[in-house]
Design an enzyme around this catalytic site. Sequence first.
Site, short mmCIF file in Angstrom:
data_model
loop_
_atom_site.label_atom_id
_atom_site.label_comp_id
_atom_site.label_asym_id
_atom_site.label_seq_id
_atom_site.Cartn_x
_atom_site.Cartn_y
_atom_site.Cartn_z
N LYS A 257 0.88 -1.18 0.00
CA LYS A 257 0.00 0.00 0.00
C LYS A 257 0.91 1.23 0.00
O LYS A 257 1.45 1.62 1.02
CB LYS A 257 -0.88 -0.02 1.26
N GLU B 106 9.61 1.58 10.98
CA GLU B 106 10.64 2.62 10.80
C GLU B 106 9.91 3.95 10.86
O GLU B 106 9.18 4.31 9.93
CB GLU B 106 11.35 2.44 9.45
N CYS C 105 13.90 10.77 7.08
CA CYS C 105 13.81 10.32 8.48
C CYS C 105 15.13 10.50 9.21
O CYS C 105 15.16 10.79 10.39
CB CYS C 105 13.35 8.87 8.54
N GLU D 178 9.38 16.55 15.30
CA GLU D 178 9.85 16.31 13.93
C GLU D 178 9.13 17.28 12.99
O GLU D 178 7.91 17.20 12.83
CB GLU D 178 9.56 14.86 13.52
P1 NAD Z 1 2.33 8.47 7.49
O1 NAD Z 1 2.48 7.69 8.73
O2 NAD Z 1 1.34 9.56 7.45
O3 NAD Z 1 1.96 7.52 6.25
C1 NAD Z 1 2.77 6.43 5.91
C2 NAD Z 1 1.90 5.38 5.24
O4 NAD Z 1 0.96 4.88 6.19
C3 NAD Z 1 1.09 5.89 4.06
O5 NAD Z 1 1.06 4.91 3.05
C4 NAD Z 1 -0.31 6.06 4.67
O6 NAD Z 1 -1.33 5.95 3.72
C5 NAD Z 1 -0.34 4.90 5.64
N1 NAD Z 1 -1.30 5.04 6.75
C6 NAD Z 1 -1.76 6.16 7.35
N2 NAD Z 1 -2.62 5.85 8.33
C7 NAD Z 1 -2.71 4.50 8.37
C8 NAD Z 1 -3.44 3.58 9.16
N3 NAD Z 1 -4.25 3.99 10.14
N4 NAD Z 1 -3.28 2.26 8.94
C9 NAD Z 1 -2.44 1.83 7.97
N5 NAD Z 1 -1.75 2.66 7.16
C10 NAD Z 1 -1.87 3.98 7.36
O7 NAD Z 1 3.80 9.00 7.13
P2 NAD Z 1 4.22 10.00 5.98
O8 NAD Z 1 3.77 11.36 6.36
O9 NAD Z 1 3.78 9.42 4.67
O10 NAD Z 1 5.81 9.89 6.03
C11 NAD Z 1 6.63 10.70 6.79
C12 NAD Z 1 7.05 10.00 8.08
O11 NAD Z 1 7.76 8.80 7.77
C13 NAD Z 1 8.00 10.82 8.92
O12 NAD Z 1 7.62 10.75 10.26
C14 NAD Z 1 9.35 10.12 8.71
O13 NAD Z 1 10.29 10.32 9.74
C15 NAD Z 1 8.92 8.71 8.58
N6 NAD Z 1 9.96 7.91 7.92
C16 NAD Z 1 10.73 7.06 8.68
C17 NAD Z 1 11.76 6.34 8.10
C18 NAD Z 1 12.65 5.45 8.92
O14 NAD Z 1 13.39 4.67 8.35
N7 NAD Z 1 12.61 5.52 10.23
C19 NAD Z 1 12.00 6.47 6.73
C20 NAD Z 1 11.19 7.33 5.99
C21 NAD Z 1 10.17 8.05 6.60
#
Ligand code: NAD
Length: 508
Positions: free
Chosen positions: A193, A268, A302, A401
Site C-alpha cells: 500500500k 521505521e 527520516c 519532527e
Molecule cells: P504516514 O504515517 O502519514 O503515512 C505512511 C503510510 O501509512 C502511508 O502509506 C499512509 O497511507 C499509511 N497510513 C496512514 N494511516 C494508516 C493507518 N491507520 N493504517 C495503515 N496505514 C496507514 O507518514 P508520511 O507522512 O507518509 O511519512 C513521513 C514519516 O515517515 C515521517 O515521520 C518520517 O520520519 C517517517 N519515515 C521514517 C523512516 C525510517 O526509516 N525511520 C523512513 C522514511 C520516513
Amino acid sequence: MSRELFEENLQKIKPLLAKFSAEPIRHFINGESVVAFNGKTFSNHSPVDNSLIGAVSAGTAEDIDIACRAAEAEFDDWAALPGKQRKELLHAIADAIEANAENIALVESFDTGQPLRFMKKAAIRGAENYRFFADMAADARNGLSLPAQQHMNYSTRQPIGPVGIITPWNTPFMLSTWKIAPALAAGCTVVHKPAEWSPCSASLLINIMHEAGLPAGVVNTVHGIGEVAGKALTEHEAIKAIAFVGESQTGSAIMKQGADTLKRVHFELGGKNPVIVFDDADLERALDAVVFMIYSLNGERCTSSSRLLVQSTIAEEFVEKVRARVAALNIGHPLDPATEIGPLIHPIHLNKVASYFDIAKDEGATIAIGGNVPDLDGKGCFVEPTLFTKATPDMRISQEEIFGPVLTAIEFVDEADAVEIANSVRYGLAGYAWTGDAGRAIRLGRDLDVGMIWVNSENNRHLPSPFGGMKASGIGRDGGDYSFDFYMETKNVCIATDDHHVPKLAKV
Ligand code: NAD
C-alpha cells in the site's frame, strides 16, 4: 548548460505524465492492473505547481481482501521456489530498474518535489536493494547449529507468509524496494500500500517487476488512503506481518489495528536526529555534512540531522557559516539539475512545516535565515530553507519532527551536556557526531540512545548493517540478515543423539 538540461528534462517528462493523466493509476492484483472495486478514484497533484497529475484508484477493504487472497494463494509456490531462482528473478528486476532509472527519477521528482539530483541516486539505490537481497536469497533459510550433550539442535528459517508493506511519500520508490526486495528474497508474498501523496513510482515499480518475470500474485499493489486501505491491510487475517515506514503516530495506530490478528510488526518511524559538533572537529567537513544532512531531500528524510548541537566555544562562528550556506541554497523546480531545494510534498505538509516559524518566534528562538513561504499564488509547495538559532532543548522546535528544510541550532558546553540534550527527545533514530577525539567517538557510540550513529560522516548506508531506531523511532531493524529475521520464522529442531533418560510417568 543547466538551463538546457532542465529544458530537456521538461520535454522528457511530458510523455510520462501523459500516461498518468490519460487514465487513473490502477491497482495491480494477481498479475493484472485493475480499477478499484467500487470504481472510485482520488486526485494526485504535483507539489511543483499544484497541477493535477491524474487520478488514482481508491482502494477499500474489498480491494485489499482480493489482493491479500491473491498473495495467500501464491505463497506456497513462491516460498518453495529454489533460492537460486529467486536470486535470478530479483537480479532481473534490478536490471529492469536500472534500464528505467531515468524515467523513475523524473516521475518521482515531479510527483514528490524532490530535486532530480537526489532522485537519480534513489532509483539506482532501488536496484541495489534488489541485487543485495538477491544474493542473500539462497541462504535465507540457514540457521545455527546448536549442539547439546545428548541432543543436536539446529535452527532453520521459513518465510512467515504473505506480508503487508506500507510506505510513506518521502523517497517512495527507494523505500518500497528496501522493503519489498528482502520480503521476496525471504520467500514471502506481498501486498503493498503506497502513500497516497506519491503513488506514481509504485505503479512504475509493480509494472517493472512483472515485465521482469515476477509471477502473478507474488506482489500486489493496492492504492488508497491510509485510514481505509492501509487499515484494512493491517487487519487482514491472511497477512502475517506488517512492515511499515511512516510517522510514529501511525505506527501506534497500526499496532492497535493489528492486535486482533496478532500481527508481527516492523516499524521505521520518525526522528529528531542530533548532529553534535565539538570544537576539536574538522569544522569544514562538519559544515558540509551539517548542511547536507538537513537541506538535502528537502529535509523530508527520516535520518535528517534536524538538531545542530554545537559547542559554545565555536557556536557563533560555526552557526554563522551554516547561515551563509543556507542563504546560498538553490531553490527551484525539482527537474532543474541546479536545484538543491524543491517544493514540499503537499500543501498540508507545507502548512505544518511553516507553522513552526511562528512557534519558533513565540518560543523566543531567532530565525537566522528563512522562515517564509514564498507567495506563488497557490502554485507550488515551496518554503524557504530555514535556520533557527538561540534555541533551547525544551522548545517544540527542538523536540518535534518538522520534516522540512528547517534546522534548529542549540549550544552545549561539554560532552555530558551534549549527550543529555541529544537524548532529551522522544525519538531515537540516528545521531551524528563530529570530533577529533577517538575516545569520545567511542563514548558517544555507547551513550547516545539512537539506533544508528555516524561519527565524522554524513549518513553513509551499508546494506548489511542494521538500520532502524529506538524509542518512538521504531521497532526492529532492517538490513542484511536482520531483514530476514522479520520476514521469516525461526524454527528449532532438536534430535536426540544417544539413549538419554526419558522421564517415565504412570509406571506399572
Ligand atoms: P504516514 O504515517 O502519514 O503515512 C505512511 C503510510 O501509512 C502511508 O502509506 C499512509 O497511507 C499509511 N497510513 C496512514 N494511516 C494508516 C493507518 N491507520 N493504517 C495503515 N496505514 C496507514 O507518514 P508520511 O507522512 O507518509 O511519512 C513521513 C514519516 O515517515 C515521517 O515521520 C518520517 O520520519 C517517517 N519515515 C521514517 C523512516 C525510517 O526509516 N525511520 C523512513 C522514511 C520516513
